[in-house]
Design a protein around this motif. Structure first.
Motif, PDB file in Angstrom:
ATOM      1  N   HIS A 168      -0.533  36.481  25.508  1.00 38.81           N
ATOM      2  CA  HIS A 168       0.861  34.906  25.219  1.00 38.81           C
ATOM      3  C   HIS A 168       0.492  34.141  27.131  1.00 38.81           C
ATOM      4  CE1 HIS A 168       2.549  37.145  21.994  1.00 38.81           C
ATOM      5  NE2 HIS A 168       2.841  36.296  21.282  1.00 38.81           N
ATOM      6  N   HIS A 169       1.239  33.752  26.678  1.00 38.54           N
ATOM      7  CA  HIS A 169       1.022  32.846  28.005  1.00 38.54           C
ATOM      8  C   HIS A 169       1.365  33.225  29.425  1.00 38.54           C
ATOM      9  CE1 HIS A 169      -0.016  29.185  30.386  1.00 38.54           C
ATOM     10  NE2 HIS A 169       0.840  29.055  31.165  1.00 38.54           N
ATOM     11  N   GLY A 170       0.668  34.281  30.209  1.00 34.45           N
ATOM     12  CA  GLY A 170       0.828  34.313  31.719  1.00 34.45           C
ATOM     13  C   GLY A 170       1.299  35.929  31.419  1.00 34.45           C
ATOM     14  N   ARG A 171       0.236  35.902  30.644  1.00 32.79           N
ATOM     15  CA  ARG A 171       0.975  37.912  30.212  1.00 32.79           C
ATOM     16  C   ARG A 171      -0.492  38.586  30.171  1.00 32.79           C
ATOM     17  NH1 ARG A 171       5.895  37.938  27.257  1.00 32.79           N
ATOM     18  NH2 ARG A 171       6.021  40.085  27.527  1.00 32.79           N
ATOM     19  N   GLY A 172      -0.080  39.850  29.732  1.00 32.07           N
ATOM     20  CA  GLY A 172      -1.757  40.988  30.109  1.00 32.07           C
ATOM     21  C   GLY A 172      -1.985  40.553  28.239  1.00 32.07           C
ATOM     22  N   LEU A 173      -2.996  41.471  28.110  1.00 32.48           N
ATOM     23  CA  LEU A 173      -3.522  41.401  26.320  1.00 32.48           C
ATOM     24  C   LEU A 173      -2.606  42.394  25.927  1.00 32.48           C
ATOM     25  CD1 LEU A 173      -5.921  40.496  28.014  1.00 32.48           C
ATOM     26  CD2 LEU A 173      -6.888  41.276  26.052  1.00 32.48           C
ATOM     27  N   GLN A 174      -1.948  41.971  24.357  1.00 30.23           N
ATOM     28  CA  GLN A 174      -1.743  43.339  23.472  1.00 30.23           C
ATOM     29  C   GLN A 174      -2.362  43.622  22.771  1.00 30.23           C
ATOM     30  OE1 GLN A 174       2.370  40.534  23.849  1.00 30.23           O
ATOM     31  NE2 GLN A 174       3.131  42.982  23.468  1.00 30.23           N
ATOM     32  N   PHE A 175      -2.224  45.083  22.589  1.00 35.06           N
ATOM     33  CA  PHE A 175      -3.955  45.570  21.389  1.00 35.06           C
ATOM     34  C   PHE A 175      -2.152  45.298  19.982  1.00 35.06           C
ATOM     35  CE2 PHE A 175      -6.005  48.644  18.903  1.00 35.06           C
ATOM     36  CZ  PHE A 175      -5.071  49.262  18.239  1.00 35.06           C
ATOM     37  N   LEU A 176      -3.376  44.350  19.046  1.00 35.84           N
ATOM     38  CA  LEU A 176      -2.817  44.621  18.094  1.00 35.84           C
ATOM     39  C   LEU A 176      -3.036  45.804  16.196  1.00 35.84           C
ATOM     40  CD1 LEU A 176      -3.011  40.386  17.308  1.00 35.84           C
ATOM     41  CD2 LEU A 176      -1.287  42.121  17.049  1.00 35.84           C
ATOM     42  N   LEU A 177      -4.378  45.980  15.887  1.00 39.58           N
ATOM     43  CA  LEU A 177      -5.171  46.535  15.796  1.00 39.58           C
ATOM     44  C   LEU A 177      -6.820  47.633  15.860  1.00 39.58           C
ATOM     45  CD1 LEU A 177      -6.882  44.794  13.779  1.00 39.58           C
ATOM     46  CD2 LEU A 177      -4.911  43.563  12.339  1.00 39.58           C
ATOM     47  N   LYS A 178      -6.164  47.686  14.853  1.00 41.49           N
ATOM     48  CA  LYS A 178      -8.324  48.612  15.149  1.00 41.49           C
ATOM     49  C   LYS A 178      -8.518  49.139  13.543  1.00 41.49           C
ATOM     50  CE  LYS A 178      -7.093  52.867  16.620  1.00 41.49           C
ATOM     51  NZ  LYS A 178      -7.140  54.028  17.446  1.00 41.49           N
ATOM     52  N   TYR A 179     -10.426  49.054  13.705  1.00 40.61           N
ATOM     53  CA  TYR A 179     -10.697  49.588  12.752  1.00 40.61           C
ATOM     54  C   TYR A 179     -12.024  50.838  12.990  1.00 40.61           C
ATOM     55  CZ  TYR A 179     -13.281  49.770   8.590  1.00 40.61           C
ATOM     56  OH  TYR A 179     -14.839  50.459   7.853  1.00 40.61           O
ATOM     57  N   TYR A 180     -12.235  52.288  12.191  1.00 41.67           N
ATOM     58  CA  TYR A 180     -13.069  52.402  12.368  1.00 41.67           C
ATOM     59  C   TYR A 180     -14.232  52.929  11.025  1.00 41.67           C
ATOM     60  CZ  TYR A 180     -16.226  56.572  14.151  1.00 41.67           C
ATOM     61  OH  TYR A 180     -16.972  57.172  14.543  1.00 41.67           O
ATOM     62  N   SER A 181     -13.636  53.160  10.350  1.00 35.68           N
ATOM     63  CA  SER A 181     -13.689  53.685   8.847  1.00 35.68           C
ATOM     64  C   SER A 181     -12.877  53.221   7.587  1.00 35.68           C
ATOM     65  CB  SER A 181     -13.910  54.841   9.315  1.00 35.68           C
ATOM     66  OG  SER A 181     -13.361  55.273   9.656  1.00 35.68           O
ATOM     67  N   GLY A 182     -13.009  54.037   6.898  1.00 29.88           N
ATOM     68  CA  GLY A 182     -12.276  53.798   5.585  1.00 29.88           C
ATOM     69  C   GLY A 182     -11.548  52.167   4.716  1.00 29.88           C
ATOM     70  N   ASN A 183     -10.424  52.313   4.648  1.00 28.03           N
ATOM     71  CA  ASN A 183      -9.979  50.930   4.192  1.00 28.03           C
ATOM     72  C   ASN A 183     -10.210  49.488   4.658  1.00 28.03           C
ATOM     73  OD1 ASN A 183      -8.715  48.606   2.962  1.00 28.03           O
ATOM     74  ND2 ASN A 183      -6.594  49.772   2.548  1.00 28.03           N
ATOM     75  N   PRO A 184     -11.358  49.054   4.497  1.00 28.31           N
ATOM     76  CA  PRO A 184     -11.492  47.723   4.864  1.00 28.31           C
ATOM     77  C   PRO A 184     -10.445  46.762   5.888  1.00 28.31           C
ATOM     78  CG  PRO A 184     -12.631  47.609   3.234  1.00 28.31           C
ATOM     79  CD  PRO A 184     -11.985  48.689   3.390  1.00 28.31           C
ATOM     80  N   VAL A 185      -9.330  46.308   5.068  1.00 30.49           N
ATOM     81  CA  VAL A 185      -8.308  46.258   5.674  1.00 30.49           C
ATOM     82  C   VAL A 185      -6.786  46.504   6.222  1.00 30.49           C
ATOM     83  CG1 VAL A 185      -6.411  44.876   4.771  1.00 30.49           C
ATOM     84  CG2 VAL A 185      -7.941  44.393   3.449  1.00 30.49           C
ATOM     85  N   VAL A 186      -7.197  46.289   7.631  1.00 25.22           N
ATOM     86  CA  VAL A 186      -6.299  47.080   8.287  1.00 25.22           C
ATOM     87  C   VAL A 186      -4.671  46.458   8.991  1.00 25.22           C
ATOM     88  CG1 VAL A 186      -7.745  49.134   9.509  1.00 25.22           C
ATOM     89  CG2 VAL A 186      -7.267  46.599  10.743  1.00 25.22           C
ATOM     90  N   GLN A 187      -3.631  47.380   9.150  1.00 26.78           N
ATOM     91  CA  GLN A 187      -2.469  46.210   8.845  1.00 26.78           C
ATOM     92  C   GLN A 187      -2.163  46.497  10.390  1.00 26.78           C
ATOM     93  OE1 GLN A 187      -0.837  44.435   6.542  1.00 26.78           O
ATOM     94  NE2 GLN A 187      -2.812  45.249   5.211  1.00 26.78           N
ATOM     95  N   GLY A 188      -1.546  45.260  11.130  1.00 17.49           N
ATOM     96  CA  GLY A 188      -0.933  45.547  12.805  1.00 17.49           C
ATOM     97  C   GLY A 188       0.628  45.364  12.543  1.00 17.49           C
ATOM     98  N   VAL A 189       0.836  44.809  13.910  1.00 20.63           N
ATOM     99  CA  VAL A 189       2.163  44.681  14.132  1.00 20.63           C
ATOM    100  C   VAL A 189       2.324  42.635  13.557  1.00 20.63           C
ATOM    101  CG1 VAL A 189       2.599  46.375  15.496  1.00 20.63           C
ATOM    102  CG2 VAL A 189       1.597  43.882  16.663  1.00 20.63           C
ATOM    103  N   ASN A 190       4.082  42.429  13.379  1.00 18.24           N
ATOM    104  CA  ASN A 190       3.982  41.350  12.822  1.00 18.24           C
ATOM    105  C   ASN A 190       2.957  40.783  12.243  1.00 18.24           C
ATOM    106  OD1 ASN A 190       5.701  41.541  15.081  1.00 18.24           O
ATOM    107  ND2 ASN A 190       4.809  41.068  16.917  1.00 18.24           N
ATOM    108  N   GLY A 191       2.595  41.314  10.438  1.00 20.42           N
ATOM    109  CA  GLY A 191       2.224  40.601   9.912  1.00 20.42           C
ATOM    110  C   GLY A 191       0.992  40.365   9.872  1.00 20.42           C
ATOM    111  N   PHE A 192       0.389  40.492  11.122  1.00 23.50           N
ATOM    112  CA  PHE A 192      -1.385  40.446  11.648  1.00 23.50           C
ATOM    113  C   PHE A 192      -2.165  41.397  10.613  1.00 23.50           C
ATOM    114  CE2 PHE A 192      -1.560  36.840  13.978  1.00 23.50           C
ATOM    115  CZ  PHE A 192      -0.117  37.464  14.771  1.00 23.50           C
ATOM    116  N   GLU A 193      -3.079  41.270   9.833  1.00 18.43           N
ATOM    117  CA  GLU A 193      -3.542  42.249   9.253  1.00 18.43           C
ATOM    118  C   GLU A 193      -5.399  41.638   9.359  1.00 18.43           C
ATOM    119  OE1 GLU A 193      -3.187  42.291   5.325  1.00 18.43           O
ATOM    120  OE2 GLU A 193      -4.845  40.399   4.043  1.00 18.43           O
ATOM    121  N   ALA A 194      -5.850  42.260   8.951  1.00 16.31           N
ATOM    122  CA  ALA A 194      -7.625  42.337   9.659  1.00 16.31           C
ATOM    123  C   ALA A 194      -8.267  43.205   8.662  1.00 16.31           C
ATOM    124  CB  ALA A 194      -8.145  42.218  10.912  1.00 16.31           C
TER     125      ALA A 194
END
Lengths: 114, 111
Positions: A39-65
């Motif tokens: 967010h503007h003027g802020r540091g980065l915040q981690f949302l989600l990560k993937y390494y293996s397994g289910n290719p769809v990963v869920q993150g915070v606040n309704g985000f997925e990748a």
């Protein structure tokens, strides 16, 4: 050499729209893929990560990748954006060893119009 | 609440002066990182550390030193600041490199 490419520097959407932010990578060996939000003027915040397994990963606040090995992609999606999602989003790659670094993409700016 | 804090939040320095940026984390993470963020370059890694007493060069270490006196603290030192070091600096901590937690940033202006 590990590289991360975010093809869209800027994506504008309206509140309630769905959005997909694109990330493509090149690498040798196994990796972690992740997304961060700034967010503007802020540091980065981690949302989600993937390494293996289910290719769809869920993150915070309704985000997925979704990971795609064939496309070398890790796109971030949200079904319905809120004005508070306005931020810059960074895709990142790191090798799977513990003592690893992050290689960031250039970022995608996402203004959400109320 | 676990957090990464940075001080100062804003700093104006003169060319040739010494600048120290400080970072403290309460996450009990072994790894800590210093980045700079510039328009057109994204985030670039300057130095990082695996634990107290360790410092490693990142991708752009020239003109910077780092110090990790304890698990919690990681400093970035500019011995002879130059205008090209004007930037926003971020500290981060992590267990592994793939999941990092960032501080709020320090805006440094070198005149």
């Amino acid at each position: 050499t590990q590289t991360v490419s975010q093809s869209d520097a800027h994506v504008t959407v309206f509140e309630g729209d769905s959005v997909e932010l694109r990330c493509n990578y090149s690498y040798g060996g196994s990796i972690y893929l992740s997304w961060y939000i700034q967010h503007h003027g802020r540091g980065l915040q981690f949302l989600l990560k993937y390494y293996s397994g289910n290719p769809v990963v869920q993150g915070v606040n309704g985000f997925e990748a979704e990971f795609s090995k064939s496309d070398s992609s890790f796109h971030l999606r949200k079904a319905s954006v809120h004005w508070s999602d306005s931020a810059v989003y960074f895709c990142a790659v790191s090798p799977s060893s513990s003592f690893s670094k992050l290689v960031f993409g250039q970022g995608t700016s996402l203004p959400v119009v109320p | 609440e676990a957090a990464v804090t940075q001080s100062p939040r804003n700093k104006v320095a003169v060319t040739g002066g010494k600048v120290t940026l400080s970072c403290n984390q309460t996450n009990n993470h072994n790894n800590m990182y210093w980045y700079r963020q510039d328009t057109g370059h994204g985030l670039r890694l300057i130095h990082y550390s695996y634990g107290a007493g360790s410092t490693e060069k990142g991708d752009i270490p020239d003109g910077y030193k780092a110090s990790r006196p304890s698990q919690e603290n990681f400093s970035l030192i500019l011995e002879l600041a130059t205008p090209s070091q004007t930037s926003v600096y971020f500290c981060a901590s992590g267990v592994g490199g793939h999941e990092q937690y960032f501080g709020p940033g320090t805006r440094l202006t070198v005149l």
